[in-house]
Design an enzyme around this catalytic site. Structure first.
Site, PDB file in Angstrom:
ATOM      1  N   CYS A   1       0.816  -1.226   0.000  1.00  0.00           N
ATOM      2  CA  CYS A   1       0.000   0.000   0.000  1.00  0.00           C
ATOM      3  C   CYS A   1       0.846   1.271   0.000  1.00  0.00           C
ATOM      4  O   CYS A   1       0.361   2.338  -0.362  1.00  0.00           O
ATOM      5  CB  CYS A   1      -0.946   0.008   1.187  1.00  0.00           C
ATOM      6  SG  CYS A   1      -2.148  -1.319   1.085  1.00  0.00           S
TER       7      CYS A   1
ATOM      8  N   ASN B   1      -9.940  -0.251  -0.714  1.00  0.00           N
ATOM      9  CA  ASN B   1      -8.481  -0.131  -0.660  1.00  0.00           C
ATOM     10  C   ASN B   1      -7.895  -0.713  -1.949  1.00  0.00           C
ATOM     11  O   ASN B   1      -7.933  -1.921  -2.156  1.00  0.00           O
ATOM     12  CB  ASN B   1      -7.975  -0.887   0.578  1.00  0.00           C
ATOM     13  CG  ASN B   1      -6.466  -0.794   0.753  1.00  0.00           C
ATOM     14  OD1 ASN B   1      -5.744  -0.365  -0.150  1.00  0.00           O
ATOM     15  ND2 ASN B   1      -5.982  -1.213   1.908  1.00  0.00           N
TER      16      ASN B   1
ATOM     17  N   HIS C   1      -3.469   7.403   1.728  1.00  0.00           N
ATOM     18  CA  HIS C   1      -3.805   6.048   1.286  1.00  0.00           C
ATOM     19  C   HIS C   1      -5.211   5.736   1.801  1.00  0.00           C
ATOM     20  O   HIS C   1      -5.575   6.075   2.929  1.00  0.00           O
ATOM     21  CB  HIS C   1      -2.797   5.049   1.849  1.00  0.00           C
ATOM     22  CG  HIS C   1      -3.197   3.632   1.615  1.00  0.00           C
ATOM     23  ND1 HIS C   1      -3.597   3.172   0.383  1.00  0.00           N
ATOM     24  CD2 HIS C   1      -3.278   2.572   2.458  1.00  0.00           C
ATOM     25  CE1 HIS C   1      -3.899   1.891   0.472  1.00  0.00           C
ATOM     26  NE2 HIS C   1      -3.729   1.506   1.724  1.00  0.00           N
TER      27      HIS C   1
HETATM   28  N1  ACO Z   1     -18.598  -8.597   8.426  1.00  0.00           N
HETATM   29  C1  ACO Z   1     -19.158  -8.782   9.635  1.00  0.00           C
HETATM   30  N2  ACO Z   1     -18.440  -8.993  10.725  1.00  0.00           N
HETATM   31  C2  ACO Z   1     -17.104  -9.023  10.605  1.00  0.00           C
HETATM   32  C3  ACO Z   1     -16.456  -8.846   9.378  1.00  0.00           C
HETATM   33  C4  ACO Z   1     -17.266  -8.622   8.245  1.00  0.00           C
HETATM   34  N3  ACO Z   1     -16.758  -8.437   7.029  1.00  0.00           N
HETATM   35  N4  ACO Z   1     -15.128  -8.915   9.553  1.00  0.00           N
HETATM   36  C5  ACO Z   1     -14.925  -9.132  10.862  1.00  0.00           C
HETATM   37  N5  ACO Z   1     -16.118  -9.206  11.509  1.00  0.00           N
HETATM   38  C6  ACO Z   1     -16.363  -9.432  12.924  1.00  0.00           C
HETATM   39  C7  ACO Z   1     -15.184 -10.120  13.592  1.00  0.00           C
HETATM   40  O1  ACO Z   1     -15.289 -11.510  13.415  1.00  0.00           O
HETATM   41  C8  ACO Z   1     -15.346  -9.708  15.024  1.00  0.00           C
HETATM   42  O2  ACO Z   1     -16.351 -10.499  15.606  1.00  0.00           O
HETATM   43  P1  ACO Z   1     -16.200 -11.030  17.124  1.00  0.00           P
HETATM   44  O3  ACO Z   1     -16.140  -9.769  17.947  1.00  0.00           O
HETATM   45  O4  ACO Z   1     -17.422 -11.837  17.320  1.00  0.00           O
HETATM   46  O5  ACO Z   1     -14.917 -11.791  17.137  1.00  0.00           O
HETATM   47  C9  ACO Z   1     -15.906  -8.262  14.911  1.00  0.00           C
HETATM   48  O6  ACO Z   1     -16.444  -8.163  13.580  1.00  0.00           O
HETATM   49  C10 ACO Z   1     -14.852  -7.189  15.124  1.00  0.00           C
HETATM   50  O7  ACO Z   1     -13.689  -7.492  14.332  1.00  0.00           O
HETATM   51  P2  ACO Z   1     -12.405  -6.584  14.370  1.00  0.00           P
HETATM   52  O8  ACO Z   1     -11.364  -7.185  13.492  1.00  0.00           O
HETATM   53  O9  ACO Z   1     -12.035  -6.267  15.773  1.00  0.00           O
HETATM   54  O10 ACO Z   1     -12.972  -5.251  13.709  1.00  0.00           O
HETATM   55  P3  ACO Z   1     -12.261  -3.846  13.546  1.00  0.00           P
HETATM   56  O11 ACO Z   1     -13.106  -2.787  14.138  1.00  0.00           O
HETATM   57  O12 ACO Z   1     -10.802  -3.864  13.916  1.00  0.00           O
HETATM   58  O13 ACO Z   1     -12.324  -3.605  11.958  1.00  0.00           O
HETATM   59  C11 ACO Z   1     -10.864  -3.709  10.041  1.00  0.00           C
HETATM   60  C12 ACO Z   1     -11.639  -4.495  11.114  1.00  0.00           C
HETATM   61  C13 ACO Z   1     -11.884  -2.959   9.208  1.00  0.00           C
HETATM   62  C14 ACO Z   1     -10.085  -4.677   9.175  1.00  0.00           C
HETATM   63  C15 ACO Z   1      -9.902  -2.699  10.699  1.00  0.00           C
HETATM   64  O14 ACO Z   1      -9.162  -3.343  11.708  1.00  0.00           O
HETATM   65  C16 ACO Z   1      -8.949  -2.059   9.735  1.00  0.00           C
HETATM   66  O15 ACO Z   1      -9.337  -1.321   8.836  1.00  0.00           O
HETATM   67  N6  ACO Z   1      -7.637  -2.245   9.925  1.00  0.00           N
HETATM   68  C17 ACO Z   1      -6.629  -1.592   9.122  1.00  0.00           C
HETATM   69  C18 ACO Z   1      -6.486  -2.236   7.801  1.00  0.00           C
HETATM   70  C19 ACO Z   1      -5.523  -1.395   6.980  1.00  0.00           C
HETATM   71  O16 ACO Z   1      -5.321  -0.225   7.186  1.00  0.00           O
HETATM   72  N7  ACO Z   1      -4.887  -1.961   6.027  1.00  0.00           N
HETATM   73  C20 ACO Z   1      -3.964  -1.120   5.278  1.00  0.00           C
HETATM   74  C21 ACO Z   1      -2.952  -1.794   4.716  1.00  0.00           C
HETATM   75  S1  ACO Z   1      -3.556  -2.927   3.555  1.00  0.00           S
HETATM   76  C22 ACO Z   1      -2.184  -3.360   2.614  1.00  0.00           C
HETATM   77  O17 ACO Z   1      -1.078  -2.971   2.846  1.00  0.00           O
HETATM   78  C23 ACO Z   1      -2.408  -4.352   1.522  1.00  0.00           C
END
Ligand code: ACO
Length: 325
Positions: A115, A282, A252
């Site tokens: 990214c 993304n 980004h």
């Molecule tokens: N739909 C429904 N529920 C979901 C989904 C989904 N798609 N995905 C996860 N959940 C559930 C999980 O299972 C979890 O359930 P549980 O509490 O029963 O275990 C709950 O939702 C919360 O999951 P978290 O992972 O804690 O959710 P979070 O608020 O952290 O959001 C996310 C996840 C969106 C991925 C976030 O952490 C994020 O954006 N992180 C940064 C990613 C990023 O910036 N990447 C950039 C680099 S990418 C690259 O370099 C290629």
């Protein structure tokens, strides 16, 4: 004192025609439009059609950048393509783009910083131009992440999209002032200890397969704001500027919550932040040039504006680039 500086003369973009909404994904993945919007800000993304390649999307974006710059492909003596989803393991996607554009001279190669790839590619091209090793460069970010997603993993497959963006750059002379147009600085960093937080579980030398994207979303989130803020601070300090000097943040596009946190930290109002994550999701290395191009073409970014770009991704690799448009 007179010095060489890289001017950005034009930008171009390409998005595949196929729009995939959250509701459409929810038909095959255990997720919902509400969850995706609340956690990420994403409403929809584009997926490349069968036969549509990273190189074909990149070529269209690059041609758009040349057209806007008023440059001919024959002027180009450097192509740097940032991609984590190349057409093939080798040769570089950049050489396919070079051939598609009918260019027969100079150098073309890929950069892999996921990214953060576009920032890295800008840094490399800028150094070539400033050192006089090239005169006219195409810097491209292009990805087909839809081809490395695990459709059984709802925590990652909802986050990404495909697309390409490009800028055309040319070396010019400047007196070194931050008021003059061009790339003022680039800062790039990496820390390979974080491999397991974001990687693809395949590759030619490990499994012999292409593999799928794996991510500890929370871990990436935790580091993203801190690391990207440090890179922005380094850019401002290197140019004797303050957050108040920034006209546009072109970040980004990974998650709206990360983008909002960055804007709050810089005390920038929301209408000074270019956001495309809602429509593009993304697109990894393509996200910054796609966002930049949108804001240039709709007239928000004007010549003379100061643009801060920042990104972080797998590696971890991260960085910033400061551009006087
Ligand atoms: N739909 C429904 N529920 C979901 C989904 C989904 N798609 N995905 C996860 N959940 C559930 C999980 O299972 C979890 O359930 P549980 O509490 O029963 O275990 C709950 O939702 C919360 O999951 P978290 O992972 O804690 O959710 P979070 O608020 O952290 O959001 C996310 C996840 C969106 C991925 C976030 O952490 C994020 O954006 N992180 C940064 C990613 C990023 O910036 N990447 C950039 C680099 S990418 C690259 O370099 C290629």
């Amino acid at each position: 004192m007179t010095q060489r500086r890289s001017l950005v003369l034009g930008c171009g973009a390409y998005l595949p025609a196929r729009v995939v909404t959250n509701d459409e994904l929810a038909k095959t993945v255990d997720t919902s439009d509400e969850w995706i919007r609340q956690r990420t800000g994403i409403r929809e993304r584009r997926f490349a059609a069968e036969g549509e390649l990273t190189s074909s999307m990149a070529t269209t974006a690059a041609q758009g950048a040349l057209d806007m710059a008023g440059l001919n492909a024959k002027d180009v003596d450097l192509i740097v393509c940032a991609t984590a989803t190349p057409d093939e393991t080798f040769p570089s996607t950049a050489t396919r783009i070079q051939s598609n554009l009918g260019i027969e001279r100079g150098a073309a190669f890929d950069i892999q910083a996921v990214c953060a790839g576009f920032i890295y590619a800008l840094a490399v091209a800028d150094n070539f131009l400033r050192l006089g090793q090239a005169e006219t460069a195409l810097v491209i970010g292009a990805e087909t992440f839809s081809r490395i997603l695990d459709w059984e993993d709802r925590t990652t497959c909802i986050l990404f999209g495909d697309g390409a963006g490009a800028v055309a750059m040319r070396a010019a002379t400047a007196n070194g002032s931050a008021r003059e147009p061009g790339l003022l600085s680039t800062h790039v960093y990496s820390d390979g200890r974080h491999h397991d937080a974001l990687y693809v579980d395949g590759g030619p030398s490990s499994t012999g397969t292409v593999g799928h994207l794996r991510m500890e979303g929370r871990e990436v989130f935790r580091h993203a704001v801190v690391r990207m803020s440090e890179a922005i601070d380094a850019a401002l300090e290197a140019n004797n500027l303050t957050p108040g000097d920034i006209d546009w943040l072109v970040p980004h596009q990974a998650n709206l919550r990360i983008i909002d946190a960055m804007a709050r930290r810089l005390n920038l109002p929301q209408d000074r932040v270019v956001v495309t994550v809602d429509r593009h999701a993304n697109t990894s290395a393509a996200s910054i040039p796609l966002a930049l191009c949108e804001a240039v073409h709709d007239g928000r970014v004007q010549r003379g504006d100061l643009i801060m770009m920042e990104a972080m991704g797998g590696g971890f690799a991260w960085g910033s680039a400061l551009l006087r448009w």
